[in-house]
Design a protein around this motif. Structure first.
Motif, PDB file in Angstrom:
ATOM      1  N   GLY A 296      -6.661  -8.186  10.089  1.00 45.97           N
ATOM      2  CA  GLY A 296      -5.754  -8.420   9.027  1.00 45.97           C
ATOM      3  C   GLY A 296      -5.539  -7.322   7.639  1.00 45.97           C
ATOM      4  N   ALA A 297      -4.376  -7.198   7.310  1.00 47.61           N
ATOM      5  CA  ALA A 297      -4.162  -6.345   6.080  1.00 47.61           C
ATOM      6  C   ALA A 297      -4.736  -6.915   4.890  1.00 47.61           C
ATOM      7  CB  ALA A 297      -2.721  -5.851   6.158  1.00 47.61           C
ATOM      8  N   ILE A 298      -4.728  -8.200   4.955  1.00 46.01           N
ATOM      9  CA  ILE A 298      -5.327  -8.718   3.667  1.00 46.01           C
ATOM     10  C   ILE A 298      -6.670  -9.663   4.124  1.00 46.01           C
ATOM     11  CG2 ILE A 298      -4.637 -10.895   2.122  1.00 46.01           C
ATOM     12  CD1 ILE A 298      -1.944 -10.241   2.243  1.00 46.01           C
ATOM     13  N   ARG A 299      -7.453  -8.858   3.527  1.00 44.40           N
ATOM     14  CA  ARG A 299      -8.670  -9.403   4.133  1.00 44.40           C
ATOM     15  C   ARG A 299      -9.621 -10.563   3.151  1.00 44.40           C
ATOM     16  NH1 ARG A 299     -11.557  -3.490   3.551  1.00 44.40           N
ATOM     17  NH2 ARG A 299     -10.239  -3.588   1.815  1.00 44.40           N
ATOM     18  N   GLY A 300      -8.817 -10.808   2.125  1.00 40.88           N
ATOM     19  CA  GLY A 300      -9.654 -11.989   1.248  1.00 40.88           C
ATOM     20  C   GLY A 300      -8.352 -12.279   0.141  1.00 40.88           C
ATOM     21  N   THR A 301      -8.851 -13.329  -0.312  1.00 38.65           N
ATOM     22  CA  THR A 301      -7.952 -13.822  -1.805  1.00 38.65           C
ATOM     23  C   THR A 301      -8.831 -14.165  -2.610  1.00 38.65           C
ATOM     24  OG1 THR A 301      -6.035 -15.062  -2.198  1.00 38.65           O
ATOM     25  CG2 THR A 301      -7.594 -16.078  -0.890  1.00 38.65           C
ATOM     26  N   GLY A 302      -8.337 -14.524  -3.944  1.00 40.09           N
ATOM     27  CA  GLY A 302      -9.125 -14.923  -4.931  1.00 40.09           C
ATOM     28  C   GLY A 302      -8.650 -16.266  -5.487  1.00 40.09           C
ATOM     29  N   ALA A 392      -4.172  11.091  17.528  1.00 38.14           N
ATOM     30  CA  ALA A 392      -3.937  12.644  17.603  1.00 38.14           C
ATOM     31  C   ALA A 392      -4.827  13.284  16.555  1.00 38.14           C
ATOM     32  CB  ALA A 392      -2.511  13.034  17.552  1.00 38.14           C
ATOM     33  N   GLY A 393      -6.024  12.452  16.134  1.00 42.26           N
ATOM     34  CA  GLY A 393      -6.867  12.773  14.891  1.00 42.26           C
ATOM     35  C   GLY A 393      -7.333  11.705  14.451  1.00 42.26           C
ATOM     36  N   ASP A 394      -8.028  12.012  13.260  1.00 38.94           N
ATOM     37  CA  ASP A 394      -8.698  10.533  12.709  1.00 38.94           C
ATOM     38  C   ASP A 394      -7.809   9.961  11.797  1.00 38.94           C
ATOM     39  OD1 ASP A 394     -11.068  11.356  13.751  1.00 38.94           O
ATOM     40  OD2 ASP A 394     -11.745  12.434  12.103  1.00 38.94           O
ATOM     41  N   ILE A 395      -7.739   8.316  11.784  1.00 36.00           N
ATOM     42  CA  ILE A 395      -7.108   7.684  10.963  1.00 36.00           C
ATOM     43  C   ILE A 395      -7.633   7.784   9.537  1.00 36.00           C
ATOM     44  CG2 ILE A 395      -6.469   5.349  10.449  1.00 36.00           C
ATOM     45  CD1 ILE A 395      -6.613   4.780  13.418  1.00 36.00           C
ATOM     46  N   ARG A 396      -6.819   8.187   8.473  1.00 33.56           N
ATOM     47  CA  ARG A 396      -7.073   8.236   7.064  1.00 33.56           C
ATOM     48  C   ARG A 396      -6.846   6.873   6.496  1.00 33.56           C
ATOM     49  NH1 ARG A 396      -4.970  12.685   3.548  1.00 33.56           N
ATOM     50  NH2 ARG A 396      -3.582  11.276   2.527  1.00 33.56           N
ATOM     51  N   TRP A 397      -7.690   6.055   6.276  1.00 36.77           N
ATOM     52  CA  TRP A 397      -7.475   4.721   5.408  1.00 36.77           C
ATOM     53  C   TRP A 397      -7.303   4.711   4.169  1.00 36.77           C
ATOM     54  CZ3 TRP A 397      -6.381   1.056   8.958  1.00 36.77           C
ATOM     55  CH2 TRP A 397      -6.987   1.236  10.207  1.00 36.77           C
ATOM     56  N   LYS A 398      -6.601   3.878   3.532  1.00 38.59           N
ATOM     57  CA  LYS A 398      -6.447   3.786   1.998  1.00 38.59           C
ATOM     58  C   LYS A 398      -7.565   3.454   1.464  1.00 38.59           C
ATOM     59  CE  LYS A 398      -1.619   2.359   2.424  1.00 38.59           C
ATOM     60  NZ  LYS A 398      -0.448   1.708   2.048  1.00 38.59           N
ATOM     61  N   PRO A 399      -7.789   3.817   0.255  1.00 45.95           N
ATOM     62  CA  PRO A 399      -9.063   3.737  -0.516  1.00 45.95           C
ATOM     63  C   PRO A 399      -9.308   2.218  -0.873  1.00 45.95           C
ATOM     64  CG  PRO A 399      -7.212   4.682  -2.208  1.00 45.95           C
ATOM     65  CD  PRO A 399      -6.780   4.774  -0.592  1.00 45.95           C
ATOM     66  N   SER A 400     -10.782   2.001  -0.971  1.00 41.83           N
ATOM     67  CA  SER A 400     -11.215   0.567  -1.051  1.00 41.83           C
ATOM     68  C   SER A 400     -10.610  -0.001  -2.337  1.00 41.83           C
ATOM     69  CB  SER A 400     -12.448   0.647  -1.219  1.00 41.83           C
ATOM     70  OG  SER A 400     -13.212   1.323  -2.555  1.00 41.83           O
ATOM     71  N   THR A 401      -9.944   0.863  -3.360  1.00 41.46           N
ATOM     72  CA  THR A 401      -9.505   0.264  -4.649  1.00 41.46           C
ATOM     73  C   THR A 401      -8.095  -0.390  -4.290  1.00 41.46           C
ATOM     74  OG1 THR A 401      -8.547   2.398  -5.274  1.00 41.46           O
ATOM     75  CG2 THR A 401     -10.559   1.605  -6.285  1.00 41.46           C
ATOM     76  N   THR A 402      -7.632  -0.006  -3.041  1.00 43.85           N
ATOM     77  CA  THR A 402      -6.047  -0.876  -2.703  1.00 43.85           C
ATOM     78  C   THR A 402      -6.260  -2.109  -2.155  1.00 43.85           C
ATOM     79  OG1 THR A 402      -5.774   1.544  -1.973  1.00 43.85           O
ATOM     80  CG2 THR A 402      -4.285  -0.419  -1.131  1.00 43.85           C
ATOM     81  N   ALA A 403      -5.550  -3.185  -2.982  1.00 46.96           N
ATOM     82  CA  ALA A 403      -5.504  -4.407  -2.699  1.00 46.96           C
ATOM     83  C   ALA A 403      -5.166  -4.855  -1.204  1.00 46.96           C
ATOM     84  CB  ALA A 403      -4.573  -5.268  -3.642  1.00 46.96           C
ATOM     85  N   ILE A 404      -4.199  -4.212  -0.728  1.00 51.45           N
ATOM     86  CA  ILE A 404      -3.757  -4.417   0.829  1.00 51.45           C
ATOM     87  C   ILE A 404      -4.077  -3.260   1.552  1.00 51.45           C
ATOM     88  CG2 ILE A 404      -2.032  -5.103   2.092  1.00 51.45           C
ATOM     89  CD1 ILE A 404      -0.563  -6.325  -0.207  1.00 51.45           C
ATOM     90  N   PHE A 405      -5.078  -3.567   2.580  1.00 57.77           N
ATOM     91  CA  PHE A 405      -5.750  -2.370   3.460  1.00 57.77           C
ATOM     92  C   PHE A 405      -4.810  -1.892   4.464  1.00 57.77           C
ATOM     93  CE2 PHE A 405      -9.040  -0.818   6.311  1.00 57.77           C
ATOM     94  CZ  PHE A 405      -9.560   0.209   5.482  1.00 57.77           C
ATOM     95  N   GLY A 406      -4.628  -0.835   4.757  1.00 64.08           N
ATOM     96  CA  GLY A 406      -4.154  -0.231   6.084  1.00 64.08           C
ATOM     97  C   GLY A 406      -4.078   1.385   5.980  1.00 64.08           C
TER      98      GLY A 406
END
Length: 416
Positions: A296-302, A392-406
């Protein structure tokens, strides 16, 4: 659930006195598969673990129980405070439906529920297919694409604009506003307040103008429906209408584009399932639920305790922050028939234990029907039009500071 009594407090052990497993401070930097394994290992020891901000809830039943307990309030309204933001523009605004609680939330939800029904989402399905096909058309002849940039990033905005009744000429404008407004949820928000504020002001002015137009010239769009929404003489104010449109953009843009990217990254690891989805598009409904459960793109909530709360004989003093881990809950034993670590789009959801990507309780995602429809329409078309999809290459993920991952970049090739 009721209030905590003095006797409950006396019999309970304070959360601060428990010897709990501790999550590493850099857990968000950890590889997804390693993080999942760590959460599962910790969940076998305990239902809750300590983190740098509070406590992470690990097991499905406990995540569900806390999300459904109205005494635990949504922490999204505390974001400015948690980030050290004291600008009145961000701290003094009326609560969004995303953060409202109690009677305020109940009223807002009651007034707008019909406009966000599955039936309303279904009306947009033909347009969703049109948007996806148009995006694929632009890369089809090349046989290669950056899925994150070429497909996922632009996909939700035209649909949100169509929903709101905004013209195609303003799609790029909405895309920029959405990107900048959503920065408030990132860990870097405090350094980007000027950009966020400017985008919010421009968006609000645009929406107020749209509301004024729709009052004089009603159309078949969400803003007209929200203006007309009424129950027992109660209507949304202009300020509340602006808030609702903001909530649509915040809740319906980054979530969908990132979840689509996460789903495709999983299919790249399971090419047989990609081919199966192309051959059996009727599996789209199950495929979406399985993708959201598995990654899931949203891994948790608060949530924070609005009062002293006793749960599982543990006292959580008022103000305590807990973070229900949706990702951990979705990999809990019993959430899926068979091995929960296996990705299987033919898997039927377990009754009463749906994947937690849309949350639960009073803050269950208002736009869940729209998001489901967008993903259900996009994935089969992509599978059919991009056969033999290969990284066709490595996936570059959004930084850990991003609220919604992808993924930021997801380069692929496919057979033309």
């Amino acid at each position: 659930m009721g209030s905590t009594t003095d006797r409950d407090r006396t019999d309970a052990t304070s959360i601060f006195d428990l010897d709990l497993p501790v999550l590493p401070a850099d857990i968000r930097e950890t590889d997804r598969h390693e993080a999942s394994a760590l959460y599962r290992s910790l969940a076998k020891e305990h239902w809750i673990a300590q983190n740098v901000f509070g406590y992470t809830v690990l097991r499905y039943d406990d995540v569900a129980a806390i999300l459904r307990d109205k005494r635990w309030h949504n922490a999204v309204g505390k974001l400015p405070e948690m980030m050290g933001i004291d600008d009145p523009f961000f701290t003094d605004r009326p609560p969004s439906i995303l953060a409202a609680e109690g009677d305020v939330h109940t009223r807002l939800r009651r007034l707008v529920a019909k406009a966000f029904s599955p039936r309303e989402a279904d009306k947009l399905r033909p347009f969703m297919r049109e948007v996806v096909n148009e995006l694929v058309d632009a890369v089809a002849d090349a046989g290669r694409a950056d899925i994150a940039v070429d497909i996922c990033e632009p996909y939700p905005i035209p649909i949100i604009c169509e929903l709101l009744g905004a013209p195609r000429s303003d799609w790029q404008l909405f895309s920029r506003w959405a990107e900048d407004v959503l920065r408030i949820f990132n860990g870097t928000a405090a350094a980007e307040l000027d950009v966020i504020k400017q985008a919010q002001i421009e968006l609000n002015e645009y929406v107020i103008d749209m509301i004024s137009q729709r009052r004089d010239d009603p159309r078949d769009d969400l803003i007209t429906q929200l203006i007309a929404a009424e129950e027992e003489g109660d209507r949304l104010s202009t300020e509340e209408l602006v808030m609702m449109v903001n909530a649509v953009i915040v809740g319906g843009t980054d979530t969908t584009r990132n979840q689509l990217g996460c789903a495709i990254s999983v299919f790249l690891e399971h090419p047989d399932q990609w081919a199966m989805l192309a051959e059996q598009p009727e599996l789209a409904k199950n495929a979406v639920e399985e993708c959201m459960r598995y990654f899931g793109a949203i891994r948790g909530t608060g949530r924070f305790a609005s009062e002293d709360i006793v749960y599982r004989d543990v006292l959580f003093p008022a103000g305590t922050f807990v973070f229900p881990s949706l990702a951990s809950a979705n990999h809990d034993d019993g959430v899926a028939v068979g091995d929960v670590e296996t990705f299987d789009i033919t898997r039927e959801p377990v009754a009463g234990r749906m994947q937690m990507g849309f949350g639960s309780g009073i803050h269950y995602c208002l736009g869940a029907s729209l998001a489901r429809a967008e993903l259900q329409e996009a994935l089969p078309i992509l599978a059919q039009r991009m056969p033999d999809l290969t990284a066709a290459g490595d996936i570059r993920w959004k930084p850990s500071t991003t609220a919604i991952f992808g993924p930021d970049h997801l380069p692929v090739t496919f057979r033309t």
